[in-house]
Design a protein around this motif. Structure first.
Motif, PDB file in Angstrom:
ATOM      1  N   TYR A 221      90.986  30.297  10.784  1.00 15.48           N
ATOM      2  CA  TYR A 221      91.406  30.228   9.739  1.00 15.48           C
ATOM      3  C   TYR A 221      92.838  30.184   9.870  1.00 15.48           C
ATOM      4  CZ  TYR A 221      87.088  31.729   8.007  1.00 15.48           C
ATOM      5  OH  TYR A 221      85.712  31.700   7.972  1.00 15.48           O
TER       6      TYR A 221
ATOM      7  N   GLU B  56      98.280  19.599   8.925  1.00 13.58           N
ATOM      8  CA  GLU B  56      97.068  19.790   8.579  1.00 13.58           C
ATOM      9  C   GLU B  56      97.096  21.396   8.567  1.00 13.58           C
ATOM     10  OE1 GLU B  56      94.490  15.837   9.730  1.00 13.58           O
ATOM     11  OE2 GLU B  56      94.382  17.534  10.939  1.00 13.58           O
ATOM     12  N   GLN B  57      97.433  22.089   9.554  1.00 12.38           N
ATOM     13  CA  GLN B  57      97.440  23.581   9.397  1.00 12.38           C
ATOM     14  C   GLN B  57      98.434  24.277   8.612  1.00 12.38           C
ATOM     15  OE1 GLN B  57      98.164  24.664  13.536  1.00 12.38           O
ATOM     16  NE2 GLN B  57      95.819  24.817  14.114  1.00 12.38           N
TER      17      GLN B  57
ATOM     18  N   LEU C  92      96.472  23.801   5.148  1.00 11.04           N
ATOM     19  CA  LEU C  92      95.446  24.963   5.128  1.00 11.04           C
ATOM     20  C   LEU C  92      95.787  26.291   4.825  1.00 11.04           C
ATOM     21  CD1 LEU C  92      92.319  24.683   6.421  1.00 11.04           C
ATOM     22  CD2 LEU C  92      93.425  26.105   8.126  1.00 11.04           C
TER      23      LEU C  92
ATOM     24  N   ARG D 192      97.416  26.629   1.569  1.00 14.07           N
ATOM     25  CA  ARG D 192      96.135  26.911   0.479  1.00 14.07           C
ATOM     26  C   ARG D 192      95.593  28.140   0.494  1.00 14.07           C
ATOM     27  NH1 ARG D 192      94.059  23.467  -2.724  1.00 14.07           N
ATOM     28  NH2 ARG D 192      91.839  23.795  -3.702  1.00 14.07           N
TER      29      ARG D 192
ATOM     30  N   ARG E 226      89.161  28.365   4.678  1.00 13.78           N
ATOM     31  CA  ARG E 226      88.404  27.123   5.108  1.00 13.78           C
ATOM     32  C   ARG E 226      88.883  27.129   6.657  1.00 13.78           C
ATOM     33  NH1 ARG E 226      90.298  21.703   3.043  1.00 13.78           N
ATOM     34  NH2 ARG E 226      92.094  23.107   2.415  1.00 13.78           N
TER      35      ARG E 226
ATOM     36  N   PHE F 193      89.788  25.651  10.154  1.00  9.80           N
ATOM     37  CA  PHE F 193      90.565  24.367  10.700  1.00  9.80           C
ATOM     38  C   PHE F 193      89.791  23.827  11.539  1.00  9.80           C
ATOM     39  CE2 PHE F 193      94.060  22.197  13.426  1.00  9.80           C
ATOM     40  CZ  PHE F 193      94.228  21.296  12.595  1.00  9.80           C
TER      41      PHE F 193
END
Ligand SMILES: Cc1cc2nc3c(=O)[nH]c(=O)nc-3n(C[C@H](O)[C@H](O)[C@H](O)COP(=O)(O)OP(=O)(O)OC[C@H]3O[C@@H](n4cnc5c(N)ncnc54)[C@H](O)[C@@H]3O)c2cc1C
Ligand code: SF4
Lengths: 66, 429
Positions: free
Chosen positions: B270, B307-308, B311, B314, B322, B324
């Protein structure tokens, strides 16, 4: 709400398409195509994430359609 | 105390991973304190243009900013720039900055990235006397850009993406350019097929590519130039040396913190740091647990960093965890050709290369597969083809199916025999 685009900046990186295939696609010459420039409240966060994923700063959200 | 919904979030590192984390936190609805700390004094800027348009002089410092507006603009969070974080105390949950200021946090996001390796300085000479540059920071890149504008000879040490892009930019500016790669073939990390295509592209644009050229040392010459000595005794002279020999993660400041460090900050799937409540790591500095490969991995690519960031933001705001699990993706621009890669190749994958004839011109694609499934795809100048492969990869596509879909975008998809192509000849020359 709708999507703002500066096609002159688009580099065809495709991150927007990867983030949201419902609003973005690429054309033959590798430039972004807006499949739908209107953004519903329900799609807002997904489109906003697609906008942030653009490395070329070519996309933005226009809040007020008035 | 801990924090499904942390009140104070501290982000350390003000490049794309840190900035995108802060922006996504606000977009996801974080209303508490938010501070972004960065060692560099400049407003946050993006790194990829440093070897491309910024180096070429076609985009300036204002054009590559990551935050809209100037220094006075309200970004929705507090910026602490020009001060590096120097220590982390995970027990007391605070970070010390270089000037002694202590910043407390409920959640801490580490985004300190990497810095370039440099060549060892010659004995008794400060390296600053040498015209050697790396490409990672704005100030140094600005100096390098001014130097390249003089069109004097350039030697690029190292044939990774950044070196290859810098070589392409230097050559386009009119500098006689040599790229010295220590491996047996240039661009070998991308595999022989893509390596050959790239070597050919560079040769076509006047970059002299030397393989097996391991740099022994660089010495100053009297006129401000440098002498580059190779292990095999060859000597090259240039006005400017660009060093692109890889990077090391910026984790020294965390050594006393007790965090697990191993060529980066080690995290779980994560991007959370085990054993340190509320601490996360994103971007080039993060070595996260990749479920797909069953091991820890660290990558140095823009899309992965963002993207990390999304993530972790969030997870912090919604508590949703979620793993990665990215579709690996990168791009590089060299000599006006956009190279894009999706997935991960292994040396023993099955490889097929094609010329794609499309209404807007010829493009190239190299497809890798294993057990009939697409493992990786590299496209040259074909964003649409790359996008198709990217979507297919995410769904674990059958190679025949991907090939058919790519063919559907073309008027012809012709197998490319790399062993006889001019590109490979360029490579051998
Ligand atoms: C020249 C160049 C070209 C590139 N081209 C591409 C490309 O074409 N495609 C692609 O996919 N990727 C490319 N990349 C890679 C991409 O830019 C990186 O993956 C991305 O910048 C990673 O972002 P990051 O925020 O994790 O780390 P970094 O960009 O390394 O930023 C880390 C930041 O943290 C700061 N920092 C470090 N230590 C501290 C500290 N102790 N305290 C406070 N701040 C600190 C640094 O000053 C820096 O600003 C390129 C990179 C470079 C340098
Ligand atoms: S992410 Fe940006 S650069 Fe990439 S295709 Fe979309 S608009 Fe163009």
């Amino acid at each position: 709400m709708h999507i703002g685009l500066d096609l002159g900046k688009c580099q065809g990186y495709g991150n927007c398409v990867a983030a949201d295939e419902a609003h973005f696609d690429l054309d033959d010459s590798g430039l972004v195509v807006l499949l739908d420039d209107k953004v519903s409240e329900a799609d807002r966060e997904r489109v906003a994430a697609a906008v942030r994923s653009c490395p070329a700063d070519a996309l933005w959200l226009v809040e007020n359609d008035g | 105390m801990t924090a499904e919904r942390p009140e104070r979030v501290l982000v350390v590192g003000s490049s794309v991973a840190g900035v995108r984390t802060a922006q996504a936190l606000r977009a996801e609805g974080h209303t508490g304190e938010l501070t972004l700390v960065g060692a560099e004094p400049h407003l946050p800027y993006d790194k990829p243009p440093l070897s491309k348009e910024f180096l070429a002089g076609t985009r300036g410092a204002e054009d590559i900013r990551l935050l809209p507006g100037g220094p006075e603009a309200d970004h929705g969070f507090t910026l602490r720039l020009g001060r590096a974080a120097v220590a982390l105390d995970v027990e007391r949950r605070r970070v010390r900055l270089a000037d002694g200021e202590l910043l407390g946090y409920d959640a801490l996001v580490l985004a300190t990235g990497v810095r370039p390796r440099t060549l060892p300085a010659p004995v008794g000479k400060p390296v600053t006397e040498l015209p050697c540059f790396t490409v990672r920071e704005l100030s140094e890149s600005a100096e390098l850009a001014a130097r390249l504008a003089k069109k004097e000879p350039v030697i690029v040490v190292g044939g990774g993406f950044i070196g290859a892009e810098a070589a392409a930019t230097a050559a386009a500016l009119g500098c006689p350019t040599t790229l010295a790669e220590s491996g047996p073939a240039p661009f070998a990390a991308l595999g022989p097929e893509v390596g050959a295509l790239l070597a050919g592209l560079h040769a076509d644009h006047g970059v002299e590519v030397l393989a097996g050229a391991r740099v022994n040392r660089v010495e100053p010459l009297t006129d401000g130039w440098a002498l580059v000595r190779l292990d095999d005794g060859r000597c090259l002279e240039a006005a400017t040396v660009i060093v692109g020999i890889g990077c090391v993660p910026n984790t020294e400041w965390l050594e006393s913190s007790g965090l697990g460090l191993n060529d980066g900050v080690v995290t779980d799937e994560y991007c959370a740091v085990p054993g340190a409540d509320g601490v996360w790591a994103v971007g080039d500095v993060s070595r996260w647990y990749d479920r797909r490969t069953g091991g820890h991995r660290r990558v140095e690519h823009w899309t992965s960093a963002t993207e990390q960031a999304a993530l972790v933001a969030r997870a912090l705001v919604t508590g949703e965890r979620r793993p990665f699990d990215p579709v690996p993706y990168l791009w590089s621009d060299q000599h006006g050709v956009k190279l894009q890669m999706v997935g991960r190749r292994s040396a023993d994958d099955h490889v097929q290369a094609f010329t794609a004839t499309t209404p807007t011109g010829d493009r190239k694609v190299v497809l890798y597969s294993r057990d009939g499934r697409l493992t990786a795809a590299v496209t040259f100048g074909w964003p649409r083809g790359c996008m198709t492969a990217r979507q297919a990869w995410a769904k674990g596509a059958d190679i025949a199916d991907v090939t058919a879909r790519l063919a559907g975008l073309t008027t012809a998809l012709t197998p490319l025999d790399l062993s006889s192509s001019t590109y490979l000849e360029g490579n051998r020359a």
